[in-house]
Scaffold this motif. Structure first.
Motif, PDB file in Angstrom:
ATOM      1  N   THR A  47     -84.054  77.337 -52.081  1.00 58.32           N
ATOM      2  CA  THR A  47     -84.533  77.579 -53.448  1.00 58.32           C
ATOM      3  C   THR A  47     -86.053  77.518 -53.521  1.00 58.32           C
ATOM      4  O   THR A  47     -86.701  78.289 -54.218  1.00 58.32           O
ATOM      5  CB  THR A  47     -83.925  76.533 -54.407  1.00 58.32           C
ATOM      6  N   LYS A  48     -86.637  76.608 -52.781  1.00 57.85           N
ATOM      7  CA  LYS A  48     -88.095  76.426 -52.767  1.00 57.85           C
ATOM      8  C   LYS A  48     -88.807  77.323 -51.792  1.00 57.85           C
ATOM      9  O   LYS A  48     -90.021  77.379 -51.769  1.00 57.85           O
ATOM     10  CB  LYS A  48     -88.399  75.003 -52.293  1.00 57.85           C
ATOM     11  N   ASN A  49     -87.997  77.949 -50.894  1.00 51.28           N
ATOM     12  CA  ASN A  49     -88.606  78.719 -49.827  1.00 51.28           C
ATOM     13  C   ASN A  49     -89.433  77.813 -48.921  1.00 51.28           C
ATOM     14  O   ASN A  49     -90.550  78.159 -48.520  1.00 51.28           O
ATOM     15  CB  ASN A  49     -89.507  79.786 -50.434  1.00 51.28           C
ATOM     16  N   ARG A  50     -88.881  76.653 -48.642  1.00 48.07           N
ATOM     17  CA  ARG A  50     -89.638  75.640 -47.911  1.00 48.07           C
ATOM     18  C   ARG A  50     -89.208  75.630 -46.449  1.00 48.07           C
ATOM     19  O   ARG A  50     -88.026  75.645 -46.157  1.00 48.07           O
ATOM     20  CB  ARG A  50     -89.357  74.288 -48.537  1.00 48.07           C
ATOM     21  N   PRO A  51     -90.157  75.602 -45.524  1.00 46.09           N
ATOM     22  CA  PRO A  51     -89.782  75.533 -44.111  1.00 46.09           C
ATOM     23  C   PRO A  51     -89.054  74.227 -43.822  1.00 46.09           C
ATOM     24  O   PRO A  51     -89.407  73.184 -44.380  1.00 46.09           O
ATOM     25  CB  PRO A  51     -91.117  75.583 -43.366  1.00 46.09           C
ATOM     26  N   PRO A 134     -87.675  67.394 -53.301  1.00 47.75           N
ATOM     27  CA  PRO A 134     -89.094  67.737 -53.185  1.00 47.75           C
ATOM     28  C   PRO A 134     -89.610  68.097 -54.577  1.00 47.75           C
ATOM     29  O   PRO A 134     -88.830  68.177 -55.527  1.00 47.75           O
ATOM     30  CB  PRO A 134     -89.073  68.978 -52.299  1.00 47.75           C
ATOM     31  N   SER A 135     -90.902  68.284 -54.706  1.00 47.49           N
ATOM     32  CA  SER A 135     -91.424  68.770 -55.978  1.00 47.49           C
ATOM     33  C   SER A 135     -90.824  70.146 -56.265  1.00 47.49           C
ATOM     34  O   SER A 135     -90.579  70.926 -55.348  1.00 47.49           O
ATOM     35  CB  SER A 135     -92.943  68.838 -55.930  1.00 47.49           C
ATOM     36  N   ALA A 136     -90.566  70.432 -57.536  1.00 47.79           N
ATOM     37  CA  ALA A 136     -89.817  71.636 -57.917  1.00 47.79           C
ATOM     38  C   ALA A 136     -90.723  72.857 -58.108  1.00 47.79           C
ATOM     39  O   ALA A 136     -90.715  73.504 -59.148  1.00 47.79           O
ATOM     40  CB  ALA A 136     -88.999  71.364 -59.184  1.00 47.79           C
ATOM     41  N   ASN A 137     -91.498  73.154 -57.081  1.00 45.19           N
ATOM     42  CA  ASN A 137     -92.354  74.342 -57.109  1.00 45.19           C
ATOM     43  C   ASN A 137     -92.019  75.193 -55.893  1.00 45.19           C
ATOM     44  O   ASN A 137     -91.572  74.666 -54.883  1.00 45.19           O
ATOM     45  CB  ASN A 137     -93.829  73.928 -57.024  1.00 45.19           C
ATOM     46  N   PRO A 138     -92.254  76.522 -55.982  1.00 49.05           N
ATOM     47  CA  PRO A 138     -92.133  77.317 -54.763  1.00 49.05           C
ATOM     48  C   PRO A 138     -93.122  76.761 -53.742  1.00 49.05           C
ATOM     49  O   PRO A 138     -94.196  76.286 -54.117  1.00 49.05           O
ATOM     50  CB  PRO A 138     -92.543  78.724 -55.215  1.00 49.05           C
ATOM     51  N   ILE A 142     -98.584  75.167 -57.193  1.00 44.93           N
ATOM     52  CA  ILE A 142     -98.880  73.958 -57.964  1.00 44.93           C
ATOM     53  C   ILE A 142     -97.588  73.224 -58.362  1.00 44.93           C
ATOM     54  O   ILE A 142     -96.633  73.850 -58.800  1.00 44.93           O
ATOM     55  CB  ILE A 142     -99.651  74.353 -59.248  1.00 44.93           C
ATOM     56  N   SER A 143     -97.586  71.901 -58.243  1.00 42.91           N
ATOM     57  CA  SER A 143     -96.402  71.109 -58.610  1.00 42.91           C
ATOM     58  C   SER A 143     -96.192  71.117 -60.128  1.00 42.91           C
ATOM     59  O   SER A 143     -97.143  71.148 -60.891  1.00 42.91           O
ATOM     60  CB  SER A 143     -96.565  69.675 -58.128  1.00 42.91           C
ATOM     61  N   PRO A 144     -94.910  71.053 -60.565  1.00 50.36           N
ATOM     62  CA  PRO A 144     -94.585  71.102 -61.993  1.00 50.36           C
ATOM     63  C   PRO A 144     -94.599  69.718 -62.636  1.00 50.36           C
ATOM     64  O   PRO A 144     -94.077  68.762 -62.072  1.00 50.36           O
ATOM     65  CB  PRO A 144     -93.155  71.654 -62.002  1.00 50.36           C
ATOM     66  N   ILE A 171     -99.313  63.288 -60.670  1.00 54.35           N
ATOM     67  CA  ILE A 171     -99.462  63.700 -59.264  1.00 54.35           C
ATOM     68  C   ILE A 171     -98.404  62.972 -58.434  1.00 54.35           C
ATOM     69  O   ILE A 171     -97.892  61.934 -58.844  1.00 54.35           O
ATOM     70  CB  ILE A 171    -100.868  63.417 -58.682  1.00 54.35           C
ATOM     71  N   GLU A 172     -98.082  63.538 -57.268  1.00 55.18           N
ATOM     72  CA  GLU A 172     -96.983  63.031 -56.462  1.00 55.18           C
ATOM     73  C   GLU A 172     -97.228  61.594 -56.009  1.00 55.18           C
ATOM     74  O   GLU A 172     -98.353  61.105 -55.980  1.00 55.18           O
ATOM     75  CB  GLU A 172     -96.787  63.911 -55.217  1.00 55.18           C
ATOM     76  N   SER A 173     -96.139  60.972 -55.549  1.00 56.91           N
ATOM     77  CA  SER A 173     -96.189  59.584 -55.100  1.00 56.91           C
ATOM     78  C   SER A 173     -97.105  59.412 -53.886  1.00 56.91           C
ATOM     79  O   SER A 173     -97.305  60.342 -53.101  1.00 56.91           O
ATOM     80  CB  SER A 173     -94.775  59.122 -54.728  1.00 56.91           C
ATOM     81  N   SER A 221    -103.608  73.824 -46.995  1.00 58.83           N
ATOM     82  CA  SER A 221    -103.486  74.639 -48.201  1.00 58.83           C
ATOM     83  C   SER A 221    -102.163  74.320 -48.873  1.00 58.83           C
ATOM     84  O   SER A 221    -101.100  74.499 -48.316  1.00 58.83           O
ATOM     85  CB  SER A 221    -103.538  76.114 -47.845  1.00 58.83           C
ATOM     86  N   HIS A 222    -102.229  73.844 -50.089  1.00 59.01           N
ATOM     87  CA  HIS A 222    -101.054  73.298 -50.744  1.00 59.01           C
ATOM     88  C   HIS A 222    -101.432  73.194 -52.201  1.00 59.01           C
ATOM     89  O   HIS A 222    -102.596  73.186 -52.528  1.00 59.01           O
ATOM     90  CB  HIS A 222    -100.833  71.894 -50.176  1.00 59.01           C
ATOM     91  N   TYR A 223    -100.450  73.088 -53.058  1.00 58.42           N
ATOM     92  CA  TYR A 223    -100.746  72.872 -54.472  1.00 58.42           C
ATOM     93  C   TYR A 223    -101.680  73.950 -55.007  1.00 58.42           C
ATOM     94  O   TYR A 223    -102.506  73.708 -55.863  1.00 58.42           O
ATOM     95  CB  TYR A 223    -101.431  71.520 -54.691  1.00 58.42           C
TER      96      TYR A 223
HETATM   97 MG    MG Z   1     -94.552  69.187 -52.998  1.00 60.41          MG
END
Ligand code: MG
Ligand code: TXA
Length: 319
Positions: A47-51, A134-138, A142-144, A171-173, A221-223
Motif C-alpha cells: 500500500t505504501k510502495n515501501r521497499p 509505518p507512517s501512512a504516506n507513500p 511527507i508524513s500525514p 513528528i515521528e517517534s 531523501s525522505h519526508y
Molecule cells: Mg515514515
C-alpha cells in the motif's frame, strides 16, 4: 475512498479480518495491520510502495503484551519505557520468533512503541495482536498528521481511517537502540535528546547515512515534498525565481521580501513543540499551493525538538 470515522470496533473487525487501515497516533498517522499476520504486513508494504528492506514499528498498549513478542526488556529500556511510555519513543528490542521476519526486514531486533493517543490505545487494548504501522504516506513523501492527509494519498487503497484529529506531537517517534548496553539514537523525533538524557545520561547519535540498510529511516531523501525545497538564502533564490513563485516556511517570522500569502511560520512564539506539530502540514500546504514553484525553508536553532525538526527539513531538501 476510505471511510473516515472514530469507531474503534469497526477498526477492530477490519484488522481482525487482515485488513490494513489508517490510525491516529500522537506523532503521525500510521498505516496499521496485524503484526503477527504476514499477509497483512505484506499489504502494508504494498500500500505504501515501501521497499521490504525498511522495517516497521510494532505498536502495543502494555508491557505485559510487549513481553509476549520480545525476548527481554533490558534495564535501560525499562527505565525509558517507565518514563516515556505511552509516548513518542520507539525502542529496538530483541524479537521473539512470533514477529515475522518481514516486519523487521530480517533483523534480530524489533522496533516497539506504545503510543499515547487515547483512541489508538483503546483500540490496542481491544486487540489480541500488536499493530505493525509505518507512517501512512507513500514511501518518501511527507508524513500525514491528519486523517485527511491519509485520505488524500492512500484513501483509494484502504477501507478505513480511524480519525483522532490532528496529531499533537507532529513528528515521528525518537528511535533508540542498544549496542551491548549503550543507548544509541537511530532517529531524532518527537521526544527530545535533552529529555532522554535527563533520565539515562548521555546518549550517542547514529551518524546519518544514505545507504545503511540497517536503519533505512536514515535514508537521506525522505519526508520530501514534490516541489524542490531548499535551504538557500532568499536572495539566492530570488536570482532564479520571481517572488510570487517562491514559498517560504519559517520558524517565527514572515519575510518582507516575499508575498505574505506564500508564507507559513511554524510558531510565532518560537515554541518548538508547536513548530513540530505544524511542520508536516505546513510543508504539505506549500507543496500544494499551485502558484508556487520552489519552497525555501528556514532551519531552527539546534536544540530541543529543533534538532528533529531540522533533521526532517534537511531530508526534505535532500534529493
Ligand atoms: Mg515514515
Ligand atoms: O512515530 C512513529 O514512529 C510513527 C507512528 C505511526 O508510530 N511510525 C513511523 O514508522 O514513523 P516509519 O515506518 O515511517 O518509520 C520507522 C522507522 C523506519 O525508518 C525503520 O528504518 C526504523 O523505524 N526501524 C524499524 N525497525 C527497525 C530496526 N529493527 N532497526 C533499526 N531501525 C528500525
Amino acid at each position: 475512498m476510505a471511510l473516515i470515522d472514530k469507531d474503534i470496533y469497526k477498526a477492530k473487525s477490519l484488522l481482525e479480518a487482515g485488513e490494513v487501515i489508517g490510525i491516529p497516533t500522537e506523532t503521525v498517522y500510521g498505516l496499521a495491520g496485524n503484526a503477527f499476520n504476514v499477509q497483512a504486513v505484506t499489504k502494508i508494504f504494498q500500500t505504501k510502495n515501501r521497499p521490504t528492506f525498511d522495517p516497521l514499528i510494532v505498536h502495543s498498549s502494555s508491557l505485559a503484551k510487549i513481553i509476549q513478542f520480545v525476548e527481554t526488556i533490558p534495564p535501560l529500556a525499562q527505565k525509558l519505557a517507565t518514563h516515556f511510555w505511552p509516548g513518542p519513543l520507539t525502542l529496538l528490542l530483541q524479537k521473539k520468533p512470533n514477529i515475522p521476519d518481514l516486519v523487521t526486514s530480517g533483523l534480530e531486533t524489533v522496533a516497539v512503541r506504545m503510543p499515547s493517543h487515547p483512541l489508538i490505545l483503546d483500540l490496542l487494548e481491544l486487540l489480541e495482536f500488536p499493530l505493525a504501522a509505518p507512517s501512512a504516506n507513500p514511501f518518501g513523501y511527507i508524513s500525514p498528521t491528519q486523517a485527511e492527509h491519509v485520505q488524500a494519498q492512500l484513501g483509494n487503497k484502504i477501507p478505513y481511517i480511524l480519525d483522532g484529529g490532528p496529531s499533537h506531537v507532529g513528528i515521528e517517534s525518537t528511535i533508540i537502540g542498544f549496542e551491548d548496553t549503550t543507548p544509541i539514537v537511530y532517529r531524532l523525533g518527537g521526544l527530545s535528546i535533552e529529555a532522554i538524557e535527563s533520565v539515562i545520561g548521555p546518549v550517542s547519535l547514529m551518524p546519518h547515512s544514505s545507504s545503511n540498510p540497517q536503519a533505512p529511516g536514515m535514508l537521506k531523501s525522505h519526508y520530501a515534498p514534490r516541489k524542490p525545497l531548499v535551504l538557500d538564502s532568499i536572495d539566492q533564490v530570488l536570482k532564479q525565481y520571481a517572488p510570487e513563485k517562491i514559498g517560504y516556511m519559517g520558524f517565527s517570522d514572515f519575510r518582507k521580501d516575499l508575498p505574505e500569502k506564500n508564507q507559513l511560520v511554524l510558531s510565532q512564539s518560537r515554541n518548538y513543540a508547536e513548530a513540530a506539530q505544524k511542520l508536516f502540514a505546513a510543508m504539505r500546504m506549500l507543496d500544494t499551493f499551485p502558484h508556487l514553484e520552489i519552497i525555501v525553508a528556514e532551519l531552527l536553532p539546534e536544540e530541543d525538538l529543533g534538532r528533529a525538526i531540522n533533521d526532517r527539513i534537511r531530508r526534505a531538501a535532500a534529493r
